[in-house]
Scaffold this motif. Structure first.
Motif, mmCIF file in Angstrom:
data_model
loop_
_atom_site.group_PDB
_atom_site.id
_atom_site.type_symbol
_atom_site.label_atom_id
_atom_site.label_comp_id
_atom_site.label_asym_id
_atom_site.label_seq_id
_atom_site.Cartn_x
_atom_site.Cartn_y
_atom_site.Cartn_z
ATOM 1 N N MET A 1 26.800 24.052 16.023
ATOM 2 C CA MET A 1 27.732 23.901 17.012
ATOM 3 C C MET A 1 28.554 22.624 16.579
ATOM 4 O O MET A 1 29.822 22.589 16.612
ATOM 5 C CB MET A 1 27.242 23.973 18.230
ATOM 6 C CG MET A 1 28.201 23.685 19.483
ATOM 7 S SD MET A 1 27.540 23.436 21.144
ATOM 8 C CE MET A 1 26.751 21.867 20.908
ATOM 9 N N GLY A 2 27.859 21.534 16.330
ATOM 10 C CA GLY A 2 28.527 20.337 16.054
ATOM 11 C C GLY A 2 29.366 20.235 14.779
ATOM 12 O O GLY A 2 30.550 19.946 14.785
ATOM 13 N N ALA A 3 28.783 21.204 13.827
ATOM 14 C CA ALA A 3 29.785 21.336 12.581
ATOM 15 C C ALA A 3 31.007 22.357 12.807
ATOM 16 O O ALA A 3 32.163 21.792 12.364
ATOM 17 C CB ALA A 3 28.787 22.162 11.498
ATOM 18 N N ARG A 4 30.955 23.292 13.524
ATOM 19 C CA ARG A 4 31.991 23.956 14.041
ATOM 20 C C ARG A 4 33.133 23.413 14.844
ATOM 21 O O ARG A 4 34.265 23.199 14.529
ATOM 22 C CB ARG A 4 31.659 25.190 14.919
ATOM 23 C CG ARG A 4 30.954 26.177 13.937
ATOM 24 C CD ARG A 4 30.641 27.538 15.049
ATOM 25 N NE ARG A 4 29.938 28.462 14.130
ATOM 26 C CZ ARG A 4 29.528 29.520 14.396
ATOM 27 N NH1 ARG A 4 29.367 29.800 15.872
ATOM 28 N NH2 ARG A 4 28.856 30.528 13.773
ATOM 29 N N VAL B 1 23.264 15.505 10.248
ATOM 30 C CA VAL B 1 21.859 15.027 11.194
ATOM 31 C C VAL B 1 22.578 14.318 12.258
ATOM 32 O O VAL B 1 22.024 14.531 13.419
ATOM 33 C CB VAL B 1 21.503 13.714 10.059
ATOM 34 C CG1 VAL B 1 20.213 13.020 10.946
ATOM 35 C CG2 VAL B 1 20.800 14.392 9.023
ATOM 36 N N GLU B 2 23.819 13.657 12.057
ATOM 37 C CA GLU B 2 24.108 12.889 13.115
ATOM 38 C C GLU B 2 24.829 13.912 14.176
ATOM 39 O O GLU B 2 24.626 13.842 15.519
ATOM 40 C CB GLU B 2 25.265 11.961 12.933
ATOM 41 C CG GLU B 2 25.033 10.850 11.988
ATOM 42 C CD GLU B 2 25.984 9.980 11.337
ATOM 43 O OE1 GLU B 2 27.165 10.283 11.578
ATOM 44 O OE2 GLU B 2 25.668 9.171 10.674
ATOM 45 N N LEU B 3 25.384 14.937 13.902
ATOM 46 C CA LEU B 3 25.658 16.114 14.684
ATOM 47 C C LEU B 3 24.749 16.692 15.497
ATOM 48 O O LEU B 3 24.672 17.017 16.904
ATOM 49 C CB LEU B 3 26.784 17.382 14.206
ATOM 50 C CG LEU B 3 27.966 16.787 13.566
ATOM 51 C CD1 LEU B 3 28.624 17.580 12.468
ATOM 52 C CD2 LEU B 3 28.937 16.524 14.567
ATOM 53 N N GLN C 1 23.582 14.428 18.086
ATOM 54 C CA GLN C 1 24.514 14.374 19.186
ATOM 55 C C GLN C 1 24.253 15.420 20.070
ATOM 56 O O GLN C 1 24.506 15.372 21.440
ATOM 57 C CB GLN C 1 25.846 14.281 18.595
ATOM 58 C CG GLN C 1 26.980 14.157 19.747
ATOM 59 C CD GLN C 1 28.283 14.147 19.076
ATOM 60 O OE1 GLN C 1 28.461 13.994 17.705
ATOM 61 N NE2 GLN C 1 29.280 14.418 20.000
ATOM 62 N N PHE C 2 23.931 16.671 19.711
ATOM 63 C CA PHE C 2 24.234 17.724 20.564
ATOM 64 C C PHE C 2 22.803 18.261 20.856
ATOM 65 O O PHE C 2 22.675 19.334 21.751
ATOM 66 C CB PHE C 2 25.225 19.001 19.880
ATOM 67 C CG PHE C 2 26.353 18.536 19.848
ATOM 68 C CD1 PHE C 2 27.462 18.592 20.971
ATOM 69 C CD2 PHE C 2 27.004 18.175 18.671
ATOM 70 C CE1 PHE C 2 28.670 17.976 20.780
ATOM 71 C CE2 PHE C 2 28.563 17.716 18.533
ATOM 72 C CZ PHE C 2 29.344 17.750 19.848
ATOM 73 N N CYS C 3 21.851 17.917 20.279
ATOM 74 C CA CYS C 3 20.481 18.573 20.684
ATOM 75 C C CYS C 3 19.779 17.986 21.925
ATOM 76 O O CYS C 3 19.528 16.549 21.956
ATOM 77 C CB CYS C 3 19.403 18.305 19.453
ATOM 78 S SG CYS C 3 17.805 18.971 20.017
ATOM 79 N N HIS C 4 19.716 18.686 22.863
ATOM 80 C CA HIS C 4 19.351 18.169 24.171
ATOM 81 C C HIS C 4 17.807 17.357 23.978
ATOM 82 O O HIS C 4 17.376 16.460 24.800
ATOM 83 C CB HIS C 4 19.272 19.186 25.383
ATOM 84 C CG HIS C 4 20.767 19.491 25.468
ATOM 85 N ND1 HIS C 4 21.591 18.547 26.139
ATOM 86 C CD2 HIS C 4 21.265 20.503 25.537
ATOM 87 C CE1 HIS C 4 22.834 19.257 26.141
ATOM 88 N NE2 HIS C 4 22.549 20.526 25.655
ATOM 89 N N VAL C 5 16.960 18.216 23.291
ATOM 90 C CA VAL C 5 15.653 17.812 23.250
ATOM 91 C C VAL C 5 15.318 16.344 22.367
ATOM 92 O O VAL C 5 14.805 15.611 22.863
ATOM 93 C CB VAL C 5 14.684 18.863 22.373
ATOM 94 C CG1 VAL C 5 13.483 18.467 22.068
ATOM 95 C CG2 VAL C 5 14.603 20.133 23.254
ATOM 96 N N HIS C 6 16.285 16.310 21.457
ATOM 97 C CA HIS C 6 16.267 15.071 20.853
ATOM 98 C C HIS C 6 16.710 13.740 21.703
ATOM 99 O O HIS C 6 16.147 12.741 21.679
ATOM 100 C CB HIS C 6 17.492 15.134 19.450
ATOM 101 C CG HIS C 6 17.704 13.721 18.817
ATOM 102 N ND1 HIS C 6 16.784 13.299 17.915
ATOM 103 C CD2 HIS C 6 18.499 12.731 19.121
ATOM 104 C CE1 HIS C 6 17.422 12.149 17.309
ATOM 105 N NE2 HIS C 6 18.381 11.975 18.149
#
Length: 135
Positions: A55-58, A102-104, A107-112
């Motif tokens: 998702m972040g990449a898109r 990695v940064e994306l 940024q977007f992973c709620h578990v992270h």
């Protein structure tokens, strides 16, 4: 009203069943009737991180990354507490800046976001991981 509701049931022994909406997940700390809670947490983290990267990449203008896969590893303490998690993120497409993926994901992973900082996954990216070898 809560955003997430589920019911976890244990009728005997140590295994549990969590019902989340229409889905039931069996979890067993003894690894007899299902995966143990630490394994489920690592799997949940990977299952969140992978689509977060896509998702972040898109959103960042990447073309399709193709097939992606995470190989996850985790170490436990003597008391079976999670001590470290590492991901190898395999990406079919060539990637100019693997660290950006990695940064994306972060940024977007709620578990992270939910995990304490010292337990965030150490992520390695392997691009062109599914390229077929030419003879």
């Amino acid at each position: 009203m809560a955003d997430i509701t589920l019911t976890t049931t244990n009728t005997d022994g140590f295994d549990t069943e969590s019902v989340i909406g229409d889905f039931a997940v069996g979890i067993d700390p003894m690894n007899e009737t299902g995966p143990d809670p630490n394994s489920v947490l690592v799997a949940d983290y990977a299952a969140c991180f992978l689509p977060a990267v896509r998702m972040g990449a898109r959103k960042s203008g990447y073309d399709d990354l193709g097939k992606m896969e995470i190989e996850a590893k985790a170490d436990l303490t003597e008391n079976d507490d999670l001590e470290s998690i590492s991901f190898t993120l395999k990406v079919e497409a060539a990637v100019e800046d693997p660290q950006e993926l990695v940064e994306l994901g972060e940024q977007f992973c709620h578990v992270h976001t939910a995990l304490r900082e010292e337990l965030h996954a150490d992520v390695t990216v392997q691009d062109e991981a599914f390229a077929t070898a030419t003879a």
